[in-house]
Scaffold this motif. Structure first.
Motif, PDB file in Angstrom:
ATOM      1  N   LEU A 189      -7.081  43.315 -16.023  1.00  0.00           N
ATOM      2  CA  LEU A 189      -5.790  43.669 -15.428  1.00  0.00           C
ATOM      3  C   LEU A 189      -5.077  42.370 -15.067  1.00  0.00           C
ATOM      4  O   LEU A 189      -5.477  41.664 -14.128  1.00  0.00           O
ATOM      5  CB  LEU A 189      -5.997  44.520 -14.168  1.00  0.00           C
ATOM      6  CG  LEU A 189      -4.717  44.851 -13.395  1.00  0.00           C
ATOM      7  CD1 LEU A 189      -3.758  45.662 -14.251  1.00  0.00           C
ATOM      8  CD2 LEU A 189      -5.053  45.588 -12.102  1.00  0.00           C
ATOM      9  N   LEU A 190      -4.055  42.025 -15.808  1.00  0.00           N
ATOM     10  CA  LEU A 190      -3.352  40.771 -15.518  1.00  0.00           C
ATOM     11  C   LEU A 190      -2.508  40.911 -14.255  1.00  0.00           C
ATOM     12  O   LEU A 190      -1.812  41.920 -14.080  1.00  0.00           O
ATOM     13  CB  LEU A 190      -2.461  40.372 -16.700  1.00  0.00           C
ATOM     14  CG  LEU A 190      -3.125  39.337 -17.634  1.00  0.00           C
ATOM     15  CD1 LEU A 190      -4.287  39.970 -18.390  1.00  0.00           C
ATOM     16  CD2 LEU A 190      -2.137  38.691 -18.555  1.00  0.00           C
ATOM     17  N   SER A 191      -2.578  39.918 -13.393  1.00  0.00           N
ATOM     18  CA  SER A 191      -1.795  40.004 -12.159  1.00  0.00           C
ATOM     19  C   SER A 191      -0.303  39.924 -12.479  1.00  0.00           C
ATOM     20  O   SER A 191       0.483  40.702 -11.970  1.00  0.00           O
ATOM     21  CB  SER A 191      -2.221  38.909 -11.174  1.00  0.00           C
ATOM     22  OG  SER A 191      -2.158  37.644 -11.775  1.00  0.00           O
ATOM     23  N   LYS A 192       0.076  38.981 -13.316  1.00  0.00           N
ATOM     24  CA  LYS A 192       1.491  38.878 -13.670  1.00  0.00           C
ATOM     25  C   LYS A 192       1.755  39.697 -14.929  1.00  0.00           C
ATOM     26  O   LYS A 192       2.114  39.164 -15.994  1.00  0.00           O
ATOM     27  CB  LYS A 192       1.866  37.404 -13.836  1.00  0.00           C
ATOM     28  CG  LYS A 192       1.691  36.627 -12.509  1.00  0.00           C
ATOM     29  CD  LYS A 192       2.125  35.180 -12.594  1.00  0.00           C
ATOM     30  CE  LYS A 192       2.032  34.517 -11.218  1.00  0.00           C
ATOM     31  NZ  LYS A 192       2.338  33.060 -11.270  1.00  0.00           N
ATOM     32  N   ASN A 238       1.068  36.135  -6.619  1.00  0.00           N
ATOM     33  CA  ASN A 238       1.107  36.741  -7.946  1.00  0.00           C
ATOM     34  C   ASN A 238       2.466  37.357  -8.274  1.00  0.00           C
ATOM     35  O   ASN A 238       2.720  37.716  -9.410  1.00  0.00           O
ATOM     36  CB  ASN A 238       0.054  37.852  -8.045  1.00  0.00           C
ATOM     37  CG  ASN A 238      -1.322  37.289  -8.280  1.00  0.00           C
ATOM     38  OD1 ASN A 238      -1.483  36.284  -8.968  1.00  0.00           O
ATOM     39  ND2 ASN A 238      -2.320  37.938  -7.698  1.00  0.00           N
ATOM     40  N   ALA A 277      -7.817  34.346 -18.996  1.00  0.00           N
ATOM     41  CA  ALA A 277      -6.486  34.736 -18.536  1.00  0.00           C
ATOM     42  C   ALA A 277      -6.442  35.260 -17.112  1.00  0.00           C
ATOM     43  O   ALA A 277      -5.368  35.361 -16.532  1.00  0.00           O
ATOM     44  CB  ALA A 277      -5.904  35.795 -19.486  1.00  0.00           C
ATOM     45  N   THR A 278      -7.603  35.624 -16.540  1.00  0.00           N
ATOM     46  CA  THR A 278      -7.570  36.182 -15.183  1.00  0.00           C
ATOM     47  C   THR A 278      -8.676  35.591 -14.315  1.00  0.00           C
ATOM     48  O   THR A 278      -9.706  35.138 -14.816  1.00  0.00           O
ATOM     49  CB  THR A 278      -7.757  37.718 -15.175  1.00  0.00           C
ATOM     50  OG1 THR A 278      -9.134  38.024 -15.448  1.00  0.00           O
ATOM     51  CG2 THR A 278      -6.868  38.414 -16.185  1.00  0.00           C
ATOM     52  N   ILE A 336       1.435  31.586 -15.972  1.00  0.00           N
ATOM     53  CA  ILE A 336       1.584  32.997 -16.330  1.00  0.00           C
ATOM     54  C   ILE A 336       0.239  33.699 -16.250  1.00  0.00           C
ATOM     55  O   ILE A 336       0.097  34.737 -15.610  1.00  0.00           O
ATOM     56  CB  ILE A 336       2.160  33.104 -17.763  1.00  0.00           C
ATOM     57  CG1 ILE A 336       3.660  32.845 -17.722  1.00  0.00           C
ATOM     58  CG2 ILE A 336       1.826  34.426 -18.406  1.00  0.00           C
ATOM     59  CD1 ILE A 336       4.337  32.968 -19.059  1.00  0.00           C
ATOM     60  N   THR A 373      -2.986  30.747 -12.275  1.00  0.00           N
ATOM     61  CA  THR A 373      -2.075  31.887 -12.274  1.00  0.00           C
ATOM     62  C   THR A 373      -1.314  32.039 -10.959  1.00  0.00           C
ATOM     63  O   THR A 373      -0.095  32.223 -10.955  1.00  0.00           O
ATOM     64  CB  THR A 373      -2.852  33.190 -12.572  1.00  0.00           C
ATOM     65  OG1 THR A 373      -3.663  32.979 -13.731  1.00  0.00           O
ATOM     66  CG2 THR A 373      -1.907  34.349 -12.797  1.00  0.00           C
TER      67      THR A 373
END
Lengths: 347, 347, 347, 347
Positions: D234-237, C7, C57-58, C208, C203
């Motif tokens: 919570l986005l890792s990147k 990450n 997104a995650t 991203i 990811t």
């Protein structure tokens, strides 16, 4: 006698006796006992159809659990803005359903109309996944305002709901009062009028703590049992709820208790209506009377020990003026007369 | 008598009588009545300290609601892998807490040790916000395996928990049996040993449906009342739970009922231990006896009407061999003897 | 280069370029754009079957949402005790599912076995509504310990799960690494081996923020769309996730990126294994290397800027000794050699 | 250009460039990187006060998570009946908060008034634990109807809310447009006017996916971090969201983008108002224009490729007549003129 609530009234002697009688011997827990099974079958006879029924101890549990199997967690339950599920359960339906939305809708005398529902729904056109889709129409029979839905009203509401893809839930905490007052059969006031799930109350009408969730389509009840357990609402000594319903449904006890409460409400309502300065707010169709007294009178009645609940309607400019009086199976002619005398004296 | 469960036993006559006696007159609903208030104060006397107490009808509700005010929804409750909250409540604690995680931990005889907890926690080092932080240690007193924590064991467990920032919850569905068997005071077995919140059971020990959630630090109870209502666990006719506890706590009825159950278990355990081929699985310290019978015997006992619950331990290779037998306040010497005679005959 | 996490690595240049390219013109939001639709179809080609796919997104969202449509809220998800859903998502799966229980199961090298699952399940015999029934088996491919399930292992696990009535979920945050390392096709490592739902990660492997939830049985995805929206995981400008996957799946970019990471891990692992005093903890089968260094070495490596994550296993007495090193698509031969030189110098 | 939504517009070139620039090197994940920390501090400068800020990728996540730390799960959030949290998030706030109730309130032009809120609250007198207590007032700035709250309006609303014990949440998906149009500072339109928590949007105004939840009282943010992680937000990147905000807040880019959108809306609104037969529905105060066209015109405009969103107001008899047009930072004078020409030609 305070006219505060039918919850203040205690239990009918037959109910107490049934609990004592049910205390014989060791029997399976969690509803595996013969009495529970027998009483469950009794519901099928009372409602004249095949059904699934589940016992719980409170009306909040009955409503919440019923709704939790009727709606997905991202959908919307339409209800009256003064309904118990909206106003009195501390966001319980949202909890039980895992976050379903309640859409409160206004309507005179605690009743919803097809027109009001239709108008409310017009604001929520189909546009998944953005808006929460409507999934359930919840009605209250008899209502929080002491009124009742007629069979015709029920039929047009449930037809509208079904046409819109909604299931119909009925909060029947005072279903007994509605049946007794209408002279209709339990079936006529429920599945024959399109009701899918009925929360059939015993507690307000002379039981200690006994509510039944009735699914008229047994398939719709599929995981109620798991949800009831998960929510801590499966009583281990289930026989003691079953015993209450056993007595309640024997020899029409439930209708006799409700009938007495209804008659006392009618007498109270008529007596108040005849007093100059007292305005009856809603038709008295079950065991609740709503009235506006001249200024200062409600306070004096309270000072005399009558616990008049001030009825509040969201957005109503008359808020605080209206008083609710509830009768129960225990209310006597004499109590009503004593009270009416007092009101007359005070005005 | 089937030795199936203390939930099969019905209620003590004093409890039934108390319900009947409580049925006088109209009193405030939802716990606003004098009886409820008086019985709440009675708990403070029994536990010899100031406290907050809340009544509900089931043990699942007591545990779930207690945990819901003790842990945030993103945290973790440590419990025995055979505990009721892990194995028997259909994911109820996860529901009530809004999704807190349960971490099941193994331990001989249904008991957790500081060592086992410490080892389990070592796998969850502090690294917010990734891992769910541990928030509560839940113990069961007496345990699901018929054992008890001593005061010393309790003190070291609660000290370890508090040092690690955890609150201590006790599932006391059989707390009465533990108190009666230990000869310790309720205070010694709870707050004086570091317990923060106790679910004090009445149902398994002769009540109909009566459980009390006791907060020894009143501040910690802050929104229990709202959560109880939301979950449908605030009984409207609360006086009928209060009445059960009133009788239960009068003249040590609760300890007498539990003592009888414990003595019958001791007798049963001793009798079985004396039979060649029967192995007692755990020390019999309350009202539960666990034993392994020779092959085929458990089946024959069941055929004779003794409902022996097959005790299952996660991951135990002996699964299915062990039988649980529970005694209750209603169990008699004669019943135990008849059963022992049968076992002897069958082997 | 720190070997801390994939990450930390940023994104592949192709991914950045694709985002810039996707920025042309006004297109429908919420996934209604042509690019999103095209990339969704691309998944069907990659997996050689009809399927439903949803972008988020995650990885936490992917896992939580996938599980939320796979299990009822009162049931139980079996998972490895070191799995991401158990250890690293802050009780997210419990949140998304509305309170389903996770049952953590031990297993060497981050892998579950039929035997371990069978033993765990034996502790949960069918006894509705008391125990939470098992509903889902969740596997991680490649695992948290840098290992992989073979096709044969997958097939026997999924067969066992399906026979027991469970659906199979795969957390594929490092699925690309597993595919690249195995030489098997995406289909072979998923639906052809019995996987029902795959969380396909982008990811950690050069995107991203791009994760795809793939349902191989489209019917099982029925309300994913509503749940994704409700949880705030439907991106309005969805084209920018679609663009990432578009580039990622073009010309096998995803396999090239994963292959590079895998090769660097292999080189790192082999290099460390050859150093006296360094013990490799698990087979290095994807892009993660676990090793125990002589006392004091890990600290010195950290002081030199290598962020070695101390790997913790619940209940492991060796806790704190093991270090995790992760390579990424950006890791170079030179970086690995420099690091190995340093290790050799320090020991 | 379709005037469908600001979500259709893609991203500003500066935002794309910032993402590319942020792709250098290995940096800590999950917001531990320097860029994220620097941009967080930048918010304190922009708002001229100490604050806590958290980045997420969607407005639904921002609102839901913000509300989840502002209200207990058994309480009630007051909001406009046309607000995004009520109408467009698929019961997301109920999900995030664990079941809090939303109370929808009507108000002209998408705006709430003290009078309307006061009236709504009068229906919910304090009577714990029965009714869900009001905990939060949620406002939208700029509103769903293209209007804005003035500083004076904000101040009287937040004063009323605080006096009633409520916290004030602002859904600021179009906060930039409101700031740009008002000429007020970000501080004036937020904490200086009594706002407690602001969801500060970037996505609709030229970012790819960037929303910030701003707590002006840092203590109130206490467990946001845990809730964000648990919900998969919570986005890792994280650096790639931080990079967007970095560019967004540099040299007033955010105000320039919003200003352009606002000006185009003003031009569009003025142009339409000047056309006979077109009625502007609400004052055009940000970047949204609402108008009723003569019968048949909206359909013709749609046929020409203009995606006019039919605006629906719950209970409004004119439903279906009103069209919404949204401009963005990308909208040009020429596009507006071409559209106005078309409207003139069609009428």
């Amino acid at each position: 006698m305070t006219f505060a609530s039918d919850n203040w009234a205690g239990a009918a002697p037959e109910i107490i006796a049934a609990i004592a009688d049910a205390n014989e011997g060791a029997v399976p827990a969690y509803g595996g006992d013969d009495l529970t099974k027998r009483v469950e079958r009794r519901f099928a006879e009372i409602f004249d159809c095949d059904l699934s029924v589940f016992f719980v101890a409170t009306g909040g549990a009955a409503n919440g659990l019923a709704l939790s199997v009727m709606t997905p967690p991202y959908a919307m339950v339409l209800c009256h803005e003064e309904s118990h599920i909206q106003m009195d359960e501390c966001a319980g339906p949202e909890f039980f359903t895992g976050g379903a939305k309640l859409l409160p809708i206004a309507g005179a005398g605690g009743k919803l109309t097809v027109d009001a529902i239709s108008k409310a729904l017009s604001g929520f056109p189909e546009r998944p996944p953005h808006g929460a889709p409507a999934s359930v129409l919840s009605l209250t029979q008899g209502t929080e305002c002491g009124t009742r839905y007629s069979v015709d009203e029920l039929k047009s509401l449930t037809k509208f709901a079904h046409d819109a893809g909604l299931l119909v839930h009925v909060d029947g905490a005072r279903f007994a009062n509605a049946v007794a007052a209408s002279g209709k059969s339990p079936a006529d006031l429920s599945w024959r009028s399109g009701v899918d799930v009925l929360c059939f109350g015993g507690t307000k009408n002379g039981c200690i703590a006994a509510e039944a969730v009735v699914f008229f389509d047994k398939d719709k009840a599929h995981d109620f049992e798991m949800r009831r357990k998960r929510a801590g609402h499966l009583l281990s000594k289930m026989r003691f709820i079953a015993a209450q319903f056993d007595a309640y449904l024997t020899d029409d006890l439930w209708l006799r208790l409700a009938g007495q409460a209804n008659q006392m409400a009618a007498k109270l309502s008529a007596g108040l209506a005849a007093i100059d300065g007292v305005a009856i707010s809603y038709p008295t169709e079950i065991n609740e009377v709503f009235a506006c007294f001249p200024d200062g009178i409600a306070e004096k009645l309270r000072a005399e020990g009558y616990w008049l609940y001030p009825w509040i309607t969201p957005g109503d400019p008359a808020n605080g003026k209206m008083s609710r009086m509830i009768t129960s199976f225990r209310t006597t002619d004499e109590e009503v007369e004593t009270y009416l005398d007092l009101v007359r004296r005070l005005i």
